[in-house]
Design a protein around this motif. Sequence first.
Motif, PDB file in Angstrom:
ATOM      1  N   THR A 101     -57.763 -26.660   5.207  1.00 57.94           N
ATOM      2  CA  THR A 101     -56.651 -26.088   4.469  1.00 57.94           C
ATOM      3  C   THR A 101     -55.364 -26.793   4.858  1.00 57.94           C
ATOM      4  OG1 THR A 101     -57.745 -23.932   4.420  1.00 57.94           O
ATOM      5  CG2 THR A 101     -55.385 -23.967   3.956  1.00 57.94           C
ATOM      6  N   ARG A 102     -54.589 -27.147   3.862  1.00 65.33           N
ATOM      7  CA  ARG A 102     -53.345 -27.855   4.108  1.00 65.33           C
ATOM      8  C   ARG A 102     -52.189 -26.864   4.240  1.00 65.33           C
ATOM      9  NH1 ARG A 102     -50.833 -32.687   0.259  1.00 65.33           N
ATOM     10  NH2 ARG A 102     -49.181 -33.357   1.694  1.00 65.33           N
ATOM     11  N   PHE A 103     -51.381 -27.065   5.272  1.00 64.60           N
ATOM     12  CA  PHE A 103     -50.215 -26.227   5.503  1.00 64.60           C
ATOM     13  C   PHE A 103     -48.944 -27.037   5.270  1.00 64.60           C
ATOM     14  CE2 PHE A 103     -53.524 -24.007   7.760  1.00 64.60           C
ATOM     15  CZ  PHE A 103     -53.199 -22.666   7.595  1.00 64.60           C
ATOM     16  N   ALA A 104     -47.856 -26.330   5.018  1.00 67.80           N
ATOM     17  CA  ALA A 104     -46.546 -26.955   4.831  1.00 67.80           C
ATOM     18  C   ALA A 104     -45.725 -26.806   6.105  1.00 67.80           C
ATOM     19  CB  ALA A 104     -45.831 -26.316   3.650  1.00 67.80           C
ATOM     20  N   GLY A 105     -44.588 -27.494   6.138  1.00 68.15           N
ATOM     21  CA  GLY A 105     -43.692 -27.401   7.285  1.00 68.15           C
ATOM     22  C   GLY A 105     -43.363 -28.739   7.914  1.00 68.15           C
ATOM     23  N   ARG A 106     -43.964 -29.809   7.389  1.00 68.59           N
ATOM     24  CA  ARG A 106     -43.744 -31.129   7.996  1.00 68.59           C
ATOM     25  C   ARG A 106     -42.297 -31.589   7.860  1.00 68.59           C
ATOM     26  NH1 ARG A 106     -44.529 -36.669   6.968  1.00 68.59           N
ATOM     27  NH2 ARG A 106     -44.623 -36.313   4.742  1.00 68.59           N
ATOM     28  N   THR A 107     -41.598 -31.118   6.819  1.00 71.49           N
ATOM     29  CA  THR A 107     -40.207 -31.532   6.589  1.00 71.49           C
ATOM     30  C   THR A 107     -39.208 -30.456   7.029  1.00 71.49           C
ATOM     31  OG1 THR A 107     -40.376 -30.682   4.316  1.00 71.49           O
ATOM     32  CG2 THR A 107     -40.833 -33.027   4.665  1.00 71.49           C
ATOM     33  N   MET A 108     -39.659 -29.480   7.819  1.00 74.90           N
ATOM     34  CA  MET A 108     -38.804 -28.360   8.189  1.00 74.90           C
ATOM     35  C   MET A 108     -37.554 -28.808   8.946  1.00 74.90           C
ATOM     36  SD  MET A 108     -38.234 -25.132   8.082  1.00 74.90           S
ATOM     37  CE  MET A 108     -39.782 -24.348   7.642  1.00 74.90           C
ATOM     38  N   ASP A 109     -37.695 -29.763   9.855  1.00 79.51           N
ATOM     39  CA  ASP A 109     -36.534 -30.217  10.624  1.00 79.51           C
ATOM     40  C   ASP A 109     -35.467 -30.827   9.714  1.00 79.51           C
ATOM     41  OD1 ASP A 109     -37.567 -29.420  13.069  1.00 79.51           O
ATOM     42  OD2 ASP A 109     -38.625 -31.310  13.387  1.00 79.51           O
ATOM     43  N   LEU A 110     -35.899 -31.585   8.725  1.00 87.55           N
ATOM     44  CA  LEU A 110     -34.960 -32.193   7.781  1.00 87.55           C
ATOM     45  C   LEU A 110     -34.261 -31.118   6.955  1.00 87.55           C
ATOM     46  CD1 LEU A 110     -33.906 -34.896   6.666  1.00 87.55           C
ATOM     47  CD2 LEU A 110     -35.791 -34.858   5.030  1.00 87.55           C
ATOM     48  N   THR A 111     -35.009 -30.109   6.525  1.00 87.87           N
ATOM     49  CA  THR A 111     -34.425 -29.025   5.734  1.00 87.87           C
ATOM     50  C   THR A 111     -33.413 -28.235   6.543  1.00 87.87           C
ATOM     51  OG1 THR A 111     -36.431 -28.834   4.392  1.00 87.87           O
ATOM     52  CG2 THR A 111     -34.956 -26.936   4.445  1.00 87.87           C
ATOM     53  N   LEU A 112     -33.752 -27.914   7.777  1.00 84.63           N
ATOM     54  CA  LEU A 112     -32.827 -27.155   8.612  1.00 84.63           C
ATOM     55  C   LEU A 112     -31.568 -27.962   8.920  1.00 84.63           C
ATOM     56  CD1 LEU A 112     -35.301 -25.416  11.088  1.00 84.63           C
ATOM     57  CD2 LEU A 112     -34.048 -24.394   9.186  1.00 84.63           C
ATOM     58  N   PHE A 113     -31.720 -29.279   9.036  1.00 87.21           N
ATOM     59  CA  PHE A 113     -30.550 -30.135   9.222  1.00 87.21           C
ATOM     60  C   PHE A 113     -29.608 -30.020   8.028  1.00 87.21           C
ATOM     61  CE2 PHE A 113     -28.413 -34.237   8.605  1.00 87.21           C
ATOM     62  CZ  PHE A 113     -27.776 -34.381   9.828  1.00 87.21           C
ATOM     63  N   ALA A 114     -30.167 -30.061   6.820  1.00 78.32           N
ATOM     64  CA  ALA A 114     -29.355 -29.953   5.611  1.00 78.32           C
ATOM     65  C   ALA A 114     -28.716 -28.569   5.501  1.00 78.32           C
ATOM     66  CB  ALA A 114     -30.211 -30.244   4.380  1.00 78.32           C
ATOM     67  N   VAL A 115     -29.484 -27.519   5.796  1.00 74.95           N
ATOM     68  CA  VAL A 115     -28.960 -26.154   5.719  1.00 74.95           C
ATOM     69  C   VAL A 115     -27.807 -25.961   6.707  1.00 74.95           C
ATOM     70  CG1 VAL A 115     -29.512 -23.730   6.162  1.00 74.95           C
ATOM     71  CG2 VAL A 115     -31.100 -25.141   4.857  1.00 74.95           C
ATOM     72  N   THR A 116     -27.981 -26.465   7.918  1.00 73.27           N
ATOM     73  CA  THR A 116     -26.937 -26.344   8.931  1.00 73.27           C
ATOM     74  C   THR A 116     -25.662 -27.044   8.496  1.00 73.27           C
ATOM     75  OG1 THR A 116     -28.613 -26.264  10.673  1.00 73.27           O
ATOM     76  CG2 THR A 116     -26.371 -26.780  11.340  1.00 73.27           C
ATOM     77  N   ARG A 117     -25.803 -28.239   7.955  1.00 72.06           N
ATOM     78  CA  ARG A 117     -24.631 -28.994   7.508  1.00 72.06           C
ATOM     79  C   ARG A 117     -23.936 -28.321   6.330  1.00 72.06           C
ATOM     80  NH1 ARG A 117     -22.041 -32.873  10.473  1.00 72.06           N
ATOM     81  NH2 ARG A 117     -23.539 -33.878  11.852  1.00 72.06           N
ATOM     82  N   ALA A 118     -24.719 -27.743   5.420  1.00 74.15           N
ATOM     83  CA  ALA A 118     -24.128 -27.057   4.275  1.00 74.15           C
ATOM     84  C   ALA A 118     -23.364 -25.811   4.731  1.00 74.15           C
ATOM     85  CB  ALA A 118     -25.208 -26.678   3.271  1.00 74.15           C
ATOM     86  N   LEU A 119     -23.962 -25.042   5.633  1.00 72.95           N
ATOM     87  CA  LEU A 119     -23.276 -23.854   6.157  1.00 72.95           C
ATOM     88  C   LEU A 119     -21.988 -24.237   6.873  1.00 72.95           C
ATOM     89  CD1 LEU A 119     -26.288 -21.768   7.530  1.00 72.95           C
ATOM     90  CD2 LEU A 119     -24.858 -21.230   5.548  1.00 72.95           C
ATOM     91  N   ASP A 120     -22.040 -25.319   7.632  1.00 73.48           N
ATOM     92  CA  ASP A 120     -20.848 -25.773   8.343  1.00 73.48           C
ATOM     93  C   ASP A 120     -19.744 -26.151   7.366  1.00 73.48           C
ATOM     94  OD1 ASP A 120     -19.483 -26.816  10.853  1.00 73.48           O
ATOM     95  OD2 ASP A 120     -19.567 -28.640   9.646  1.00 73.48           O
TER      96      ASP A 120
END
Length: 486
Positions: free
Chosen positions: A164-183
Amino acid sequence: MQKLVGAGSARPARLTSLEQSIPPVLRPVIRAYVLGYASSTAPRLLTLLLTHLSRRRKNIDDKPVHSFFPSLVRILRGGLELQRFPTFCAALVGGSTLLEIPLRRLFARLARGLSKAAQLRFTRWLSTFIAAWFSLKLLQSKKSDAFIEVVPYNTPNGITHRPTRFAGRTMDLTLFAVTRALDAVIGELWSQRKARRMAAGKWNQVEKSISALTDPTIFAASSALIMWAWIYSPDRLPPSYNKWIKSAAAVDNRLLVALRRARWGELKYGLETGQAHILQGMCKDYGWPLDYGDPVKSIPFPCEMVHMGTGKNCEYHALSRLIQSFIWAFSTYLPLNLALTIRNPSKKGLRYALTSSARSSAFLGSFIALYYYGICLGRTRVGPRVFGTSVSARQQLDSGVCVASSCAICGWSILFENEARRKDIALFVAPRALATLLPRRYLWEDQWRETLAFAVSTAVVFTCVAERPERVRGVLGKILQRVLNN
């Protein structure tokens, strides 16, 4: 650009001439691809080179030497694959800039009632949103063995196991973008509030302090989450990050095991649970009585064990950690800062390299010293005065309170750094702190939520770079301005 050509060498002039030969609309795409390729391959090339030189120096067998060039080619070719970071960067930047032109024309017809500024802002946001969505999908489409797991399923014929394939491999990149947008968003709202309050003459000292302490607070809170996870849930941190913290902390792994087992109730004071061997191994290595490591006889374990050979005094141990860590960090930072001054050597550059290295080393050294001293504060200096000295209180102190106190104070070492670096460091660790609160892997069908968060956040950041570039702080803002400029 002309200033760079005039002040630089012939090489920058040639690069500038080459860039000018490219159509303006394609320049952001090419810059993004080159930058993505360099950032993804350079660290791996450096690691390969250092490993190769180390093996040659130690005269290890010839097999790794013969594998150097195949590894080099594999790294260089790997960065050119379609589902890798360079292509992602080009698709993101290229899509956002190229889509903006037709979308602007289309939206001008559909929303004539809006001002041109509003139309331009919306088309920028929408073009980046679309580009971000599909570019992240490109990265997510690459399969990774680390995110494929054999899971049991109930079927009419019984239980069967399927990969079974799971997601989450790009989570660090997404959180980086979210953090920058919030800032960017919160920074803009605070800037508007500051302008209104100053115009009304109501900007007070409390608000000034909030502005000055925002970045240190972000770093301190993020560090607390990261260091807590490093002790109790290291799998929530990227392996390389986990390894670096362990190297900087220079801690005996048996101490970490003891803290974790005390946290989960496997090691208890006053009860024989078969855990004495963990710390008694340290007792043999450091020449302490074996009773030091027995949770039935030592309640609590002596703080001398936390000090790992520097004596019984907690303050002396913290000072020794500060000095050792400062020297270790200074030997790393100084060569890097000196390398940056080689192109234009001067007394001023040398002075800056020394002071910058000293400040950064003081920051890292005090971070490590405060972390260790915080543990001592929690378990022997302050904790017993608050929680008591009973067996249950000692268990409570060593099963979480001592680590919590160290996590709470270590991050304030950021105050040793200058203000310009505080924001970059704070925004660097914040996404990693958020990652400790979220699962590293999740169901594949829920991946659209992450993609949506990334697309919205990236659209906010790119729009800010175009309209309010000062809102995208630090090195990232400068890089994006350079990349997105036609």
